[in-house]
Scaffold this motif. Structure first.
Motif, PDB file in Angstrom:
ATOM      1  N   ILE A 180       0.795  -1.327  -0.004  1.00  0.00           N
ATOM      2  CA  ILE A 180       0.060  -0.078   0.006  1.00  0.00           C
ATOM      3  C   ILE A 180       1.064   1.359  -0.160  1.00  0.00           C
ATOM      4  N   TYR A 181       2.306   1.138   0.323  1.00  0.00           N
ATOM      5  CA  TYR A 181       3.013   2.162   0.310  1.00  0.00           C
ATOM      6  C   TYR A 181       3.915   2.373  -0.930  1.00  0.00           C
ATOM      7  N   ASP A 182       3.525   1.430  -1.806  1.00  0.00           N
ATOM      8  CA  ASP A 182       4.214   1.564  -3.218  1.00  0.00           C
ATOM      9  C   ASP A 182       3.573   2.820  -4.094  1.00  0.00           C
ATOM     10  N   PHE A 183       2.586   3.580  -3.594  1.00  0.00           N
ATOM     11  CA  PHE A 183       1.671   4.530  -4.285  1.00  0.00           C
ATOM     12  C   PHE A 183       2.052   5.766  -3.632  1.00  0.00           C
ATOM     13  N   VAL A 184       1.569   6.826  -4.461  1.00  0.00           N
ATOM     14  CA  VAL A 184       1.640   8.190  -3.533  1.00  0.00           C
ATOM     15  C   VAL A 184       0.728   8.966  -4.570  1.00  0.00           C
ATOM     16  N   PRO A 185      -0.381   9.440  -4.063  1.00  0.00           N
ATOM     17  CA  PRO A 185      -1.150  10.367  -4.588  1.00  0.00           C
ATOM     18  C   PRO A 185      -0.481  11.781  -4.773  1.00  0.00           C
ATOM     19  N   TYR A 191      -9.141  15.475  -6.539  1.00  0.00           N
ATOM     20  CA  TYR A 191      -9.366  14.034  -6.202  1.00  0.00           C
ATOM     21  C   TYR A 191      -8.264  13.398  -5.612  1.00  0.00           C
ATOM     22  N   GLN A 192      -8.255  12.662  -4.446  1.00  0.00           N
ATOM     23  CA  GLN A 192      -7.115  12.011  -3.945  1.00  0.00           C
ATOM     24  C   GLN A 192      -7.450  10.453  -3.891  1.00  0.00           C
ATOM     25  N   TRP A 193      -6.272   9.692  -4.088  1.00  0.00           N
ATOM     26  CA  TRP A 193      -6.469   8.184  -4.127  1.00  0.00           C
ATOM     27  C   TRP A 193      -6.202   7.939  -2.852  1.00  0.00           C
ATOM     28  N   SER A 194      -6.747   6.552  -2.665  1.00  0.00           N
ATOM     29  CA  SER A 194      -6.442   5.887  -1.355  1.00  0.00           C
ATOM     30  C   SER A 194      -6.587   4.578  -1.526  1.00  0.00           C
ATOM     31  N   LEU A 225     -10.679   6.603  -5.604  1.00  0.00           N
ATOM     32  CA  LEU A 225     -10.799   8.020  -5.460  1.00  0.00           C
ATOM     33  C   LEU A 225     -11.811   8.556  -4.485  1.00  0.00           C
ATOM     34  N   GLU A 226     -11.105   8.949  -3.517  1.00  0.00           N
ATOM     35  CA  GLU A 226     -11.949   9.476  -2.210  1.00  0.00           C
ATOM     36  C   GLU A 226     -12.932  10.565  -2.680  1.00  0.00           C
ATOM     37  N   TYR A 227     -14.068  10.312  -3.242  1.00  0.00           N
ATOM     38  CA  TYR A 227     -14.917  11.602  -3.583  1.00  0.00           C
ATOM     39  C   TYR A 227     -16.343  10.907  -3.512  1.00  0.00           C
ATOM     40  N   SER A 228     -17.385  11.558  -3.406  1.00  0.00           N
ATOM     41  CA  SER A 228     -18.702  11.019  -3.508  1.00  0.00           C
ATOM     42  C   SER A 228     -19.492  11.959  -4.605  1.00  0.00           C
ATOM     43  N   ASN A 229     -20.682  11.547  -4.775  1.00  0.00           N
ATOM     44  CA  ASN A 229     -21.480  12.293  -5.847  1.00  0.00           C
ATOM     45  C   ASN A 229     -21.649  13.676  -5.644  1.00  0.00           C
ATOM     46  N   SER A 230     -21.632  14.219  -4.432  1.00  0.00           N
ATOM     47  CA  SER A 230     -21.842  15.586  -4.044  1.00  0.00           C
ATOM     48  C   SER A 230     -20.591  16.285  -4.401  1.00  0.00           C
ATOM     49  N   THR A 231     -19.688  15.653  -4.500  1.00  0.00           N
ATOM     50  CA  THR A 231     -18.200  16.674  -4.737  1.00  0.00           C
ATOM     51  C   THR A 231     -17.637  16.485  -6.238  1.00  0.00           C
ATOM     52  N   VAL A 232     -18.568  15.900  -7.067  1.00  0.00           N
ATOM     53  CA  VAL A 232     -18.040  15.918  -8.177  1.00  0.00           C
ATOM     54  C   VAL A 232     -18.111  17.202  -9.252  1.00  0.00           C
ATOM     55  N   VAL A 233     -16.950  17.676  -9.620  1.00  0.00           N
ATOM     56  CA  VAL A 233     -17.089  18.735 -10.507  1.00  0.00           C
ATOM     57  C   VAL A 233     -16.427  18.392 -11.922  1.00  0.00           C
ATOM     58  N   GLN A 234     -17.009  18.995 -12.897  1.00  0.00           N
ATOM     59  CA  GLN A 234     -16.232  18.831 -14.201  1.00  0.00           C
ATOM     60  C   GLN A 234     -15.046  19.481 -14.356  1.00  0.00           C
ATOM     61  N   GLY A 235     -13.889  18.517 -14.820  1.00  0.00           N
ATOM     62  CA  GLY A 235     -12.661  18.987 -14.833  1.00  0.00           C
ATOM     63  C   GLY A 235     -11.998  18.534 -13.579  1.00  0.00           C
ATOM     64  N   GLY A 238      -7.546  13.568 -10.560  1.00  0.00           N
ATOM     65  CA  GLY A 238      -6.772  13.168  -9.190  1.00  0.00           C
ATOM     66  C   GLY A 238      -5.555  11.881  -9.873  1.00  0.00           C
ATOM     67  N   TYR A 239      -4.547  12.128  -9.371  1.00  0.00           N
ATOM     68  CA  TYR A 239      -3.271  11.151  -9.897  1.00  0.00           C
ATOM     69  C   TYR A 239      -2.830  10.352  -8.739  1.00  0.00           C
ATOM     70  N   LEU A 240      -2.448   9.330  -9.361  1.00  0.00           N
ATOM     71  CA  LEU A 240      -1.852   8.162  -8.373  1.00  0.00           C
ATOM     72  C   LEU A 240      -0.409   7.607  -8.969  1.00  0.00           C
ATOM     73  N   ASP A 241       0.619   7.973  -8.352  1.00  0.00           N
ATOM     74  CA  ASP A 241       1.940   7.758  -8.565  1.00  0.00           C
ATOM     75  C   ASP A 241       2.493   6.556  -8.125  1.00  0.00           C
ATOM     76  N   THR A 242       3.190   5.989  -8.982  1.00  0.00           N
ATOM     77  CA  THR A 242       4.115   4.591  -8.327  1.00  0.00           C
ATOM     78  C   THR A 242       5.510   5.528  -7.954  1.00  0.00           C
ATOM     79  N   LYS A 243       5.947   4.955  -6.590  1.00  0.00           N
ATOM     80  CA  LYS A 243       7.085   5.507  -6.271  1.00  0.00           C
ATOM     81  C   LYS A 243       8.282   4.785  -6.961  1.00  0.00           C
ATOM     82  N   THR A 244       8.117   3.696  -7.713  1.00  0.00           N
ATOM     83  CA  THR A 244       9.257   2.891  -8.285  1.00  0.00           C
ATOM     84  C   THR A 244       9.204   3.673  -9.556  1.00  0.00           C
ATOM     85  N   ILE A 245      10.635   3.883 -10.112  1.00  0.00           N
ATOM     86  CA  ILE A 245      11.158   4.162 -11.320  1.00  0.00           C
ATOM     87  C   ILE A 245      11.376   3.071 -12.087  1.00  0.00           C
TER      88      ILE A 245
END
Length: 584
Positions: A180-185, A191-194, A225-235, A238-245
Motif C-alpha cells: 500500500i505504500y508503493d503508491f503516492v497520490p 481528487y485524492q487516491w487511497s 478516489l475518495e469522493y462522492s456524488n456531491s463533490t463531483v465537478v467537471q474537470g 486525481g493522480y496516483l503515482d508509483t514510487k518505483t522508477i
C-alpha cells in the motif's frame, strides 16, 4: 500444470461436433468434401464426409477466427497452437495473432502465411509455440480471390527443447498491506487516491466495487478516489503515482497489466495511464489507452483487464481519473503488475505534455516557446531580450519583472520595421499542458507606445482544445510599467494548447513584453512575485466567464475600469480579427 481459464482441458475444434472453443464470423461456413469441388476431404477423418470451415471470396474480405476465452499457460511447460489449412489459390494469405487486454488493443503477429508459390493439393500444418502470457489467438484471413479451408484447430501441450522461461516481475501490487505504500497520490489536485477495503468503500459509496479483483470478496482491497456524488465537478482530476522508477531498456520488453472497475454514470469520467519522466518529472506521456485516445469501450460495473507495452525510457507510472461532467463516475484499480512480455521494443507513441508550466525567460532553454500558429505566418516574432539588449531603451522595458534587473530576461515582441496597422503576433508553450479544475495562469505584461494616443494594443490568451475560446483579453494603451495578472481557468480536463496573442492598431512603434508565465494549480501560484518592484493588491473581478483576475493597483483606477467597458466593442473586433487571421 497447465491452467486454461474457464476450461478443464485444452482448446480443440475439429468441426465434427459443435465447436465452443473457437468463434468465427459469418464469412466462414461449415461444409464437407461432398459440397466443395476443389477440396474432396477434410483433415480430421480424411474423407468427404468430414466437416471443415470454408472461406470463399471473389473480393477483398477480412475474416477472423478467435479463441472464445483467454489462454493462460503456466510457466513450467510449453503450450502450442496448431491448425491445418488447404488453399485453393496462390494469393490466399492469413496471419496468426495474439491479443491481450479486454479491449484487445495489444496485438502481435506470431506467423504470417502469404503467397503459396505452389499449391500442394494437400492439407498444410501450422504450429506456433505460445508465450507464457494470458492471450487470445486470432487468425486473420486476408482473402482476396480464391478459397481457404481450415480444420483441426488446437491448443495443446508441446515438447519443445527449451521450455518458456518464467517472466520477470518488476512490480506487483494487489492493494493489500504488503504494497500500500508503493503508491503516492499527487497533492494539490481535487481528487485524492487511497487504498480501501471493498466493504468499507461500498459503505461510503454504494456504486463502488463490492468485491476486489484479487480475492473476489468484500475483504480484499483496491485503490479508489475518495469522493462522492456531491463533490463531483467537471474537470476535477486525481493522480496516483508509483514510487518505483521503471528503467525500460532494449534488454527486456515489459508490459503493464492492471484491472480497473468503472462505476457510476457511463462515460462521465476517464481513466488514463501516463509515464512520468524521470529527467523532468513535470513531463508526462500517455501510454494507455494506446494511441492517446481516452475514448475507449470499457465494461461497466465489472473488473476489466487492461494491458499495454511499456516504451523504452526511465519513468514512474501515473494513473489519472478525471471528470468530464458533473455526473458521478469513477474507477477503482487492482492487481497492478509490470512484467516481462514477448514484444518487440517500442518507443513512445504520444507527444509529451506538462503537468504544469513555468518560465521567467532567464534561461532560454527552459521555456520551449513556439512563435506563430500552425499554418499561420506572423511577420514579427517574440524573442528573449533583457533590459540591456532591448532594441529601444526609451520604450523599454529596461528591467525584467522577475528580479527587477536589467540583465533579467523577458519575452519581447520584436516589431521594428515595415510596420502596419493590425500587425499581430502569437506564441505558445511548445508542449500541451494537462489542464484541470483549480488551475490558474499567471503572467506579467508590459505595453508602451512611442506616442500615447487613442490607439490600443490588444493582449489575448486563448485555449484551443478543451473550451476552444478566449481565456483573457485586455486592451491597453500604456500599461505604465509591468502589470501582473492571475486568471483562474474554467473547469475543463484535457491536454490543452494555450496561445498568447497581441494585435496593434497603429503603425507606430509599441513595446510589448511578457514575463513570468506560469500554469499551475491555483494553490501553488505565488502572489505577489517577490522579485517585482510593482506594488500589487489582490482584487477580484468576476467576468461573465467567471474568471478571477488579480491586477495591480495602478490598473484598478476608476478611469481604467471605465475604459474596460468603453472598449468592449473593440475587444470583440480584435478577437474576430485574430480568428480571421487564423482561419484564412
Amino acid at each position: 500444470m497447465l491452467v486454461l481459464h474457464g476450461h478443464a482441458g485444452l482448446f480443440h475444434c475439429d468441426f465434427e461436433t459443435h465447436c465452443t472453443d473457437f468463434d468465427f464470423d459469418e464469412n466462414g461456413q461449415l461444409t464437407n468434401g461432398s459440397n466443395i469441388s476443389l477440396i474432396h476431404y477434410d483433415h480430421t477423418l480424411n474423407d468427404s464426409s468430414g466437416t471443415f470451415l470454408f472461406f470463399n471470396s471473389q473480393s477483398t474480405v477480412l475474416s477472423r477466427i478467435k479463441t472464445s476465452d483467454w489462454i493462460q499457460p503456466s510457466f513450467n511447460q510449453s503450450v502450442c497452437f496448431s491448425m491445418w489449412y488447404y488453399p485453393s489459390h496462390r494469393h490466399v494469405s492469413f496471419d496468426i495473432q495474439l491479443v491481450q487486454g479486454d479491449d484487445e488493443s495489444l496485438i502481435r503477429t506470431m506467423m504470417s502465411v502469404t503467397d503459396n508459390n505452389q499449391l500442394s493439393g494437400n492439407w498444410i500444418p501450422v504450429n506456433v509455440r505460445l508465450p507464457a502470457e494470458k492471450v487470445k489467438i486470432v487468425i486473420v484471413l486476408n482473402t482476396t480471390v480464391g478459397s481457404l479451408a481450415i480444420d483441426d484447430l488446437s491448443v495443446h501441450f508441446c515438447y519443445e527443447p527449451q521450455l518458456p522461461s518464467s517472466p520477470q516481475i518488476l512490480f506487483s501490487c494487489n492493494g493489500e498491506w504488503s504494497c500500500i505504500y508503493d503508491f503516492v497520490p499527487l497533492i494539490n489536485y481535487p481528487y485524492q487516491w487511497s487504498i480501501i477495503q471493498a466493504y468499507n468503500a461500498t459503505q461510503q459509496n454504494n456504486q463502488a466495487p463490492s468485491i476486489d479483483h484479487t480475492f473476489a470478496n468484500q475483504f480484499g482491497h483496491y485503490a479508489w478516489l475518495e469522493y462522492s456524488n456531491s463533490t463531483v465537478v467537471q474537470g476535477n482530476t486525481g493522480y496516483l503515482d508509483t514510487k518505483t522508477i521503471f528503467r525500460i531498456s532494449k534488454n527486456i520488453s515489459y508490459c503493464l497489466n492492471f484491472y480497473y472497475y468503472a462505476y457510476g454514470e457511463f462515460h462521465s469520467s476517464n481513466l488514463n495511464v501516463f509515464a512520468r519522466l524521470l529527467e523532468t518529472s513535470n513531463t508526462v506521456r500517455q501510454i494507455w489507452p494506446r494511441g492517446g485516445s481516452a475514448e475507449y469501450d470499457y465494461k461497466h460495473n465489472e473488473w476489466t483487464w487492461a494491458t499495454t507495452q511499456l516504451p523504452i525510457g526511465s519513468y514512474s507510472l501515473l494513473f489519472r481519473v478525471d471528470s468530464q461532467s458533473s455526473d458521478f463516475g469513477s474507477f477503482a484499480l487492482d492487481d497492478i503488475q509490470v512484467i516481462s512480455c514477448d514484444y518487440p521494443f517500442s518507443e513512445f507513441a504520444t507527444s509529451p505534455s506538462l503537468l504544469s508550466y513555468s518560465c521567467n525567460f532567464d534561461e532560454p532553454s527552459q521555456c520551449e516557446m513556439a512563435n506563430g500558429f500552425p499554418n499561420v505566418h506572423t511577420e514579427f516574432n517574440f524573442t528573449i531580450f533583457t533590459g540591456n539588449t532591448v532594441p529601444d531603451r526609451e520604450l523599454g522595458p529596461i528591467h525584467d519583472y522577475t528580479s527587477n534587473s536589467p540583465s533579467g530576461g523577458f519575452y519581447y515582441w520584436n516589431r521594428q520595421t515595415n510596420l502596419s496597422a493590425d500587425d499581430f503576433g502569437m506564441f505558445s508553450p511548445l508542449r500541451t499542458i494537462e489542464r484541470n479544475t483549480d488551475m490558474c495562469v499567471r503572467f506579467a505584461y508590459y505595453v508602451k507606445p512611442s506616442v500615447v494616443d487613442e490607439h490600443e494594443t490588444a493582449l489575448m490568451l486563448d485555449a484551443l482544445e478543451c473550451a476552444k475560446g478566449n481565456v483573457w483579453l485586455k486592451p491597453v494603451i500604456d500599461s505604465q510599467g509591468w502589470q501582473f495578472v492571475v486568471i483562474r481557468l474554467q473547469d475543463y480536463s484535457c491536454a490543452e494548447k494555450f496561445y498568447f496573442s497581441v494585435v496593434v492598431e497603429t503603425t507606430r512603434k509599441v513595446a510589448v513584453a511578457f514575463d513570468d508565465i506560469q500554469f499551475e494549480q491555483c494553490s501553488l501560484i505565488d502572489i505577489p512575485y517577490p522579485g517585482s518592484s510593482t506594488t500589487t493588491s489582490i482584487t477580484t473581478i468576476k467576468s461573465t466567464s467567471e474568471l478571477t483576475t488579480i491586477k495591480s493597483t495602478s490598473e484598478l483606477t476608476t478611469s481604467s475600469r471605465a475604459a474596460w467597458f468603453e472598449f468592449s466593442t473593440e475587444l470583440i473586433f480584435f478577437s474576430f480579427l485574430l480568428s480571421f487571421y487564423i482561419n484564412k
